[in-house]
Write an enzyme that holds these catalytic residues in place. Sequence first.
Site, mmCIF file in Angstrom:
data_model
loop_
_atom_site.group_PDB
_atom_site.id
_atom_site.type_symbol
_atom_site.label_atom_id
_atom_site.label_comp_id
_atom_site.label_asym_id
_atom_site.label_seq_id
_atom_site.Cartn_x
_atom_site.Cartn_y
_atom_site.Cartn_z
ATOM 1 N N ASP A 86 -17.000 20.834 19.812
ATOM 2 C CA ASP A 86 -16.538 20.451 21.156
ATOM 3 C C ASP A 86 -15.833 21.590 21.879
ATOM 4 O O ASP A 86 -16.053 21.814 23.074
ATOM 5 C CB ASP A 86 -15.553 19.266 21.071
ATOM 6 C CG ASP A 86 -16.228 17.980 20.625
ATOM 7 O OD1 ASP A 86 -17.437 18.008 20.338
ATOM 8 O OD2 ASP A 86 -15.535 16.945 20.557
ATOM 9 N N VAL B 8 -20.341 7.404 27.657
ATOM 10 C CA VAL B 8 -20.796 7.030 26.308
ATOM 11 C C VAL B 8 -19.728 6.213 25.568
ATOM 12 O O VAL B 8 -20.007 5.124 25.051
ATOM 13 C CB VAL B 8 -21.141 8.300 25.496
ATOM 14 C CG1 VAL B 8 -21.565 7.936 24.095
ATOM 15 C CG2 VAL B 8 -22.236 9.079 26.194
ATOM 16 N N GLY C 67 -17.407 4.481 32.481
ATOM 17 C CA GLY C 67 -18.659 3.916 31.946
ATOM 18 C C GLY C 67 -19.544 4.980 31.329
ATOM 19 O O GLY C 67 -20.765 4.926 31.448
ATOM 20 N N HIS D 170 -48.233 0.677 10.941
ATOM 21 C CA HIS D 170 -48.224 -0.620 11.617
ATOM 22 C C HIS D 170 -47.744 -1.674 10.635
ATOM 23 O O HIS D 170 -48.138 -1.643 9.471
ATOM 24 C CB HIS D 170 -49.633 -0.970 12.093
ATOM 25 C CG HIS D 170 -49.715 -2.344 12.705
ATOM 26 N ND1 HIS D 170 -49.220 -2.609 13.972
ATOM 27 C CD2 HIS D 170 -50.199 -3.514 12.218
ATOM 28 C CE1 HIS D 170 -49.424 -3.894 14.245
ATOM 29 N NE2 HIS D 170 -50.005 -4.469 13.200
HETATM 30 P P1 NAD Z 1 -17.952 10.848 29.584
HETATM 31 O O1 NAD Z 1 -17.702 12.061 30.378
HETATM 32 O O2 NAD Z 1 -19.272 10.642 28.923
HETATM 33 O O3 NAD Z 1 -17.709 9.547 30.505
HETATM 34 C C1 NAD Z 1 -16.545 9.342 31.243
HETATM 35 C C2 NAD Z 1 -16.895 8.499 32.441
HETATM 36 O O4 NAD Z 1 -15.688 8.117 33.079
HETATM 37 C C3 NAD Z 1 -17.747 9.235 33.473
HETATM 38 O O5 NAD Z 1 -18.908 8.501 33.734
HETATM 39 C C4 NAD Z 1 -16.820 9.331 34.689
HETATM 40 O O6 NAD Z 1 -17.518 9.230 35.912
HETATM 41 C C5 NAD Z 1 -15.899 8.134 34.476
HETATM 42 N N1 NAD Z 1 -14.583 8.265 35.088
HETATM 43 C C6 NAD Z 1 -13.741 9.317 35.021
HETATM 44 N N2 NAD Z 1 -12.598 9.061 35.680
HETATM 45 C C7 NAD Z 1 -12.721 7.789 36.181
HETATM 46 C C8 NAD Z 1 -11.880 6.951 36.962
HETATM 47 N N3 NAD Z 1 -10.656 7.350 37.345
HETATM 48 N N4 NAD Z 1 -12.319 5.715 37.308
HETATM 49 C C9 NAD Z 1 -13.545 5.300 36.903
HETATM 50 N N5 NAD Z 1 -14.374 6.058 36.172
HETATM 51 C C10 NAD Z 1 -13.972 7.284 35.803
HETATM 52 O O7 NAD Z 1 -16.746 10.777 28.539
HETATM 53 P P2 NAD Z 1 -16.509 9.810 27.293
HETATM 54 O O8 NAD Z 1 -17.296 8.573 27.412
HETATM 55 O O9 NAD Z 1 -15.018 9.723 27.209
HETATM 56 O O10 NAD Z 1 -17.084 10.656 26.091
HETATM 57 C C11 NAD Z 1 -16.597 11.991 25.816
HETATM 58 C C12 NAD Z 1 -17.640 12.811 25.092
HETATM 59 O O11 NAD Z 1 -17.803 12.355 23.780
HETATM 60 C C13 NAD Z 1 -18.993 12.769 25.780
HETATM 61 O O12 NAD Z 1 -19.508 14.070 25.893
HETATM 62 C C14 NAD Z 1 -19.825 11.960 24.830
HETATM 63 O O13 NAD Z 1 -21.195 12.350 24.851
HETATM 64 C C15 NAD Z 1 -19.174 12.259 23.476
HETATM 65 N N6 NAD Z 1 -19.415 11.119 22.565
HETATM 66 C C16 NAD Z 1 -20.685 10.947 22.075
HETATM 67 C C17 NAD Z 1 -20.938 9.853 21.283
HETATM 68 C C18 NAD Z 1 -22.327 9.657 20.751
HETATM 69 O O14 NAD Z 1 -23.051 10.636 20.656
HETATM 70 N N7 NAD Z 1 -22.739 8.444 20.401
HETATM 71 C C19 NAD Z 1 -19.952 8.924 20.996
HETATM 72 C C20 NAD Z 1 -18.691 9.140 21.513
HETATM 73 C C21 NAD Z 1 -18.429 10.234 22.305
#
Ligand code: NAD
Length: 467
Positions: free
Chosen positions: A306, A182, A180, A438
């Site tokens: 990254d 991003v 859950g 506004h």
């Molecule tokens: P993330 O690290 O943000 O989220 C991964 C989530 O998965 C975490 O909350 C973690 O607790 C959960 N998780 C991990 N293993 C699990 C499991 N076995 N069971 C249940 N939950 C589990 O990673 P992401 O969402 O893959 O994103 C990767 C990166 O890419 C992030 O740094 C994000 O900020 C970046 N990104 C940014 C944007 C944006 O700026 N709009 C868009 C896409 C990606």
Amino acid sequence: METQFFDVAVIGSGPGGYPAAIRLAQRGKKVALIEATEIGGTCLNRGCIPTKALLANADVLHLVKNAKNFGIEVGSVSFDFAQMLKRKDEVVTKLRTSLESLITGNGVTIFKGRASFTGPHELKIASDKSTFISATDIIIASGSEPREIPAFPFDGKRIHSSTSILEMKALPKSLIVIGGGVIGCEFASLYSELGVKVTVLEALDRILPLECPTLSTALTSSFQKRGISIGTKDFVKSVAVKGEGVIVSMESGQNIEAEMALVAIGRSFNSTSIGLDIAGVVVEKGTIVVNDYLETTVSHVWAIGDVAGKSMYAHVATHQGLVAAENILGHKMRMNYDAVPGVIFTHPEIGSVGLTLDEARKRGLKATRSTYPLGALGKAQAAMQTEGFAQLVVEEGTGRILGAQVIGHEAGNLIAAITTAIANELTIESIIETIHAHPTLSEGWLEAAFIAQGSPLHYPKAAVKRA
Ligand code: NAD
């Protein structure tokens, strides 16, 4: 094979690599830009842009489905997913084509192939026929990939990564999103809007665990109202194909089934197979070690984006690319990560910058948080975009703006004003003294600043939220 000589070689043409290459070429350097797949990197081809194209489709669908609220009858609404995918691909192709001519138009030489070090200044570019180049400075901007672990084996059909799901030709009836964060929340929001029954499974105690808890709470309730199921505090152990669908096994012993799964548990860094050891570049936990000038442990090798491990935002990569370019040009410039805006493209959208209240207090700062509900604004009512809030984290005594969080319509655009304020170390007085147009949603910042001062204007004092 003859070696070609350059002033600078840039590995990777994503939002970090190509701006660095362009800027250096504009300043008279002979630059090579090496790309293993498509020009534009993850952001343009497999990330920000294709997802935003699909989200725009979903936004139109949402508006049309709710047209009745505006007194507009549209009859029954349907959509053509294949046409949506076609539009997404056209957007990506158009941007990629113009980016490629922008890069070459600036005098940068593009090499297609996979680069790896053969010496401290030497690179081999493997493609149909290998090319060898040598450069005085080398910038590594090789990015990241969706993290794949044996318990979650991607097959590109039932078990997807965030890359393969963008190529999915037909929508499933149900989708389990593992993670859950991003990416998980953005895809959950998108597919739910397109009518898919979505379940988000997050191991920690809330979705978006790295964001301010107020944002997680607001998004959770918004997602639940839209029919998205959310499971937290349970670790997904594995996912496997079962018949025509998938089965997800949780640590608690529960099993959940759906037609498809998306694995969004983070990304791994492209720091292996570049031959970094040959150049002597130090890697820690998969990311290249850099200082504030984006220099690696080897003085002529730089890393950005990254793979440099500081941030995974495209806009940070771009800034790092420009900072690295200035440093190569001899104009000492350091990175400052104090005012990095983040936007999460869910429905409702989220914007944040600077510190949350908890972070400010953990740093020993005396801070308060003032929250204004966007629904109290005239523009929000007029446009029927009443969901969400804008909040300011302010240092007590000085009035310095330490952070801001906003959830609601156009949150990504709204956060820009406070990013400028934080980058320039402004106070809430500067917001109050600024005339805000506004009716616009940006008035939410003005009202939050009034609340921070203890004098709400367009809100009953008794209802004010301050922490
Ligand atoms: P993330 O690290 O943000 O989220 C991964 C989530 O998965 C975490 O909350 C973690 O607790 C959960 N998780 C991990 N293993 C699990 C499991 N076995 N069971 C249940 N939950 C589990 O990673 P992401 O969402 O893959 O994103 C990767 C990166 O890419 C992030 O740094 C994000 O900020 C970046 N990104 C940014 C944007 C944006 O700026 N709009 C868009 C896409 C990606």
